[in-house]
Design a protein around this motif. Structure first.
Motif, short mmCIF file in Angstrom:
data_model
loop_
_atom_site.label_atom_id
_atom_site.label_comp_id
_atom_site.label_asym_id
_atom_site.label_seq_id
_atom_site.Cartn_x
_atom_site.Cartn_y
_atom_site.Cartn_z
N LEU A 1 0.83 -1.15 -0.16
CA LEU A 1 -0.02 0.08 0.10
C LEU A 1 0.79 1.24 -0.03
N LYS A 2 0.72 2.19 -1.01
CA LYS A 2 1.54 3.33 -1.02
C LYS A 2 0.88 4.44 -0.09
N VAL A 3 1.69 4.85 1.13
CA VAL A 3 1.18 5.50 1.91
C VAL A 3 2.60 6.85 2.03
N THR A 4 1.87 7.99 1.72
CA THR A 4 2.91 9.19 1.57
C THR A 4 2.17 10.26 2.65
N TYR A 5 3.26 10.79 3.48
CA TYR A 5 2.89 11.80 4.33
C TYR A 5 3.34 13.18 3.95
N SER A 6 3.19 14.25 4.50
CA SER A 6 3.55 15.57 4.16
C SER A 6 5.11 15.57 3.88
N GLY A 7 5.40 16.43 2.81
CA GLY A 7 6.77 16.58 2.49
C GLY A 7 7.33 15.13 1.75
N GLY A 8 6.60 14.46 1.15
CA GLY A 8 6.93 13.22 0.64
C GLY A 8 7.52 12.04 1.13
N LEU A 9 7.25 11.97 2.68
CA LEU A 9 7.87 11.11 3.53
C LEU A 9 6.82 9.78 3.29
N GLU A 10 7.68 8.59 2.77
CA GLU A 10 6.71 7.35 2.36
C GLU A 10 7.13 6.30 3.50
N VAL A 11 5.89 5.71 3.76
CA VAL A 11 6.01 4.55 4.73
C VAL A 11 6.46 3.34 3.87
N ASN A 12 7.50 2.59 4.40
CA ASN A 12 8.18 1.66 3.68
C ASN A 12 8.41 0.25 4.77
N LYS B 1 1.72 13.38 11.94
CA LYS B 1 0.62 14.15 12.63
C LYS B 1 -0.48 14.36 11.73
N ASP B 2 -0.29 14.45 10.40
CA ASP B 2 -1.51 14.87 9.52
C ASP B 2 -1.73 13.63 8.63
N LYS B 3 -3.17 13.65 8.02
CA LYS B 3 -3.59 12.47 7.37
C LYS B 3 -2.61 12.32 6.26
N PRO B 4 -2.36 10.99 5.72
CA PRO B 4 -1.46 10.76 4.58
C PRO B 4 -2.39 10.50 3.40
N TYR C 1 -8.97 10.23 11.28
CA TYR C 1 -7.39 10.04 11.53
C TYR C 1 -6.86 10.67 12.80
N ILE C 2 -6.30 9.79 13.52
CA ILE C 2 -5.15 10.19 14.60
C ILE C 2 -3.77 9.82 14.31
N GLY C 3 -3.01 10.67 14.39
CA GLY C 3 -1.59 10.23 14.38
C GLY C 3 -0.85 9.49 15.44
N SER C 4 0.34 9.18 15.39
CA SER C 4 0.93 8.19 16.48
C SER C 4 1.38 8.99 17.51
N GLY C 5 0.77 8.27 18.85
CA GLY C 5 1.11 9.05 19.89
C GLY C 5 1.55 7.70 21.09
N PRO C 6 2.74 7.14 20.83
CA PRO C 6 3.35 6.37 21.65
C PRO C 6 3.86 6.91 23.01
N PRO C 7 3.35 6.37 24.41
CA PRO C 7 3.82 7.02 25.56
C PRO C 7 5.17 6.87 25.61
N PRO C 8 5.83 7.80 26.47
CA PRO C 8 7.38 7.83 26.78
C PRO C 8 7.77 6.62 27.31
N ASP C 9 8.94 6.25 26.86
CA ASP C 9 9.76 5.00 27.22
C ASP C 9 9.00 3.74 27.09
N THR C 10 8.15 3.67 25.90
CA THR C 10 7.57 2.41 25.45
C THR C 10 8.12 1.91 24.08
N GLY C 11 9.36 2.47 23.85
CA GLY C 11 9.87 1.96 22.60
C GLY C 11 9.25 2.18 21.19
N LEU C 12 9.70 1.49 20.22
CA LEU C 12 9.03 1.64 18.98
C LEU C 12 7.50 0.94 18.90
N HIS C 13 6.50 1.53 18.19
CA HIS C 13 5.25 0.97 18.03
C HIS C 13 5.06 0.64 16.60
N ARG C 14 4.34 -0.41 16.15
CA ARG C 14 4.04 -0.64 14.93
C ARG C 14 2.77 -0.03 14.45
#
Length: 213
Positions: A54-65, A76-79, A133-146
C-alpha cells in the motif's frame, strides 16, 4: 527470411521480459510478506500478510516503507494512500497500533488510528469515515510501536454499526481487532498493506491534549 528472424527474436524478447517481470513481481510479494512476518504483524494483527504494498505518503513526501521509522511529528497529519482499486468495488482502510501501551505489554491491543469503509474504487476521500485519523502517540519509554495500514476489498457496499469517532477523543479506540472487524463484515484477508514504526517525541503531549487526555 529476415522478417521471420526479426519476428522470432522479438517474440523471444517479449517472452523473456514477461518472465523477468513475473519473477520480480513474485520477489516483491515475497519481500512484503516476509516483512509482515519478521515484525510479527502476522500473527499479532492479521493471520495472512497482504500481497500488495500500500502506497502511504505523508507531508513532505515521506513514504511508509515496510517498517521504516518515522516520528509522531512527521505523521501528525492524514497521509495520502493509494492502491489498485476496482472502480466497481468498495474497500475498507484501517490504520492500527497493536503495541498499546507497548510492544512488551500490549494490554490495549489494538488501538486503531483510522478507519474508513465503503471506499468506492480507490477514492478514499469518498469513503465513509468511521474513525477520523489520529497520528501516532506512543507513550514515553515504550519503545517503537508498529503502525499498520491495511486495505480490504468488501463483498459490496456495507452498513457499518460501529460508532463514528472524531479525532478529538481517544474513547473507543482501544481493544480493537481489525481481524475481528474483517470477520464480522466478511472482508476476507487484506489485499494491500504497509507499516512504519514510531516512538515518543515532543509532539505526543500536544496530541494527548487534543484527545483530552
Amino acid at each position: 527470411m529476415a522478417t521471420g528472424l526479426i519476428t522470432n527474436v522479438s517474440s523471444i524478447f517479449f517472452k523473456c521480459r514477461s518472465i523477468v517481470f513475473t519473477q520480480l513481481q513474485a520477489k516483491g510479494i515475497s519481500s512484503t510478506m516476509n516483512k509482515f512476518e519478521e515484525e510479527k504483524i502476522v500473527p499479532d494483527v492479521i493471520p495472512v500478510a497482504p500481497k500488495e504494498i500500500l502506497k502511504v505518503t505523508y507531508s513532505g513526501g515521506l513514504e511508509v516503507n515496510l517498517g521504516n521509522e518515522l516520528t509522531p511529528t512527521q505523521v501528525k497529519d492524514k497521509p495520502s494512500v493509494k492502491f489498485n482499486g476496482n472502480p466497481n468495488s468498495f474497500y475498507t482502510l484501517c490504520m492500527t497500533d497493536p503495541d498499546a501501551p507497548s510492544r512488551k505489554n500490549p494490554k490495549f491491543r489494538e488501538w486503531h488510528h483510522w478507519l474508513v469503509g465503503n471506499i468506492p474504487g480507490f477514492e478514499i476521500e469518498k469513503g465513509e469515515t468511521l474513525s477520523e485519523y489520529i497520528g501516532s502517540g506512543p507513550p514515553p519509554d515504550t519503545g517503537l510501536h508498529r503502525y499498520v495500514f491495511l486495505v480490504y476489498q468488501q463483498p459490496g457496499k456495507l452498513t457499518f454499526t460501529e460508532p463514528r469517532l472524531t479525532n478529538r477523543s481517544g474513547d473507543n479506540r482501544g481493544l480493537f481487532k481489525i481481524s475481528k472487524f474483517a470477520e464480522n463484515y466478511k472482508l476476507g484477508n487484506p489485499i494491500a498493506g504497509n507499516f512504519y514504526q514510531a516512538k515518543y517525541d515532543d509532539y505526543v503531549p500536544l496530541l494527548y491534549k487534543q484527545l483530552g487526555a
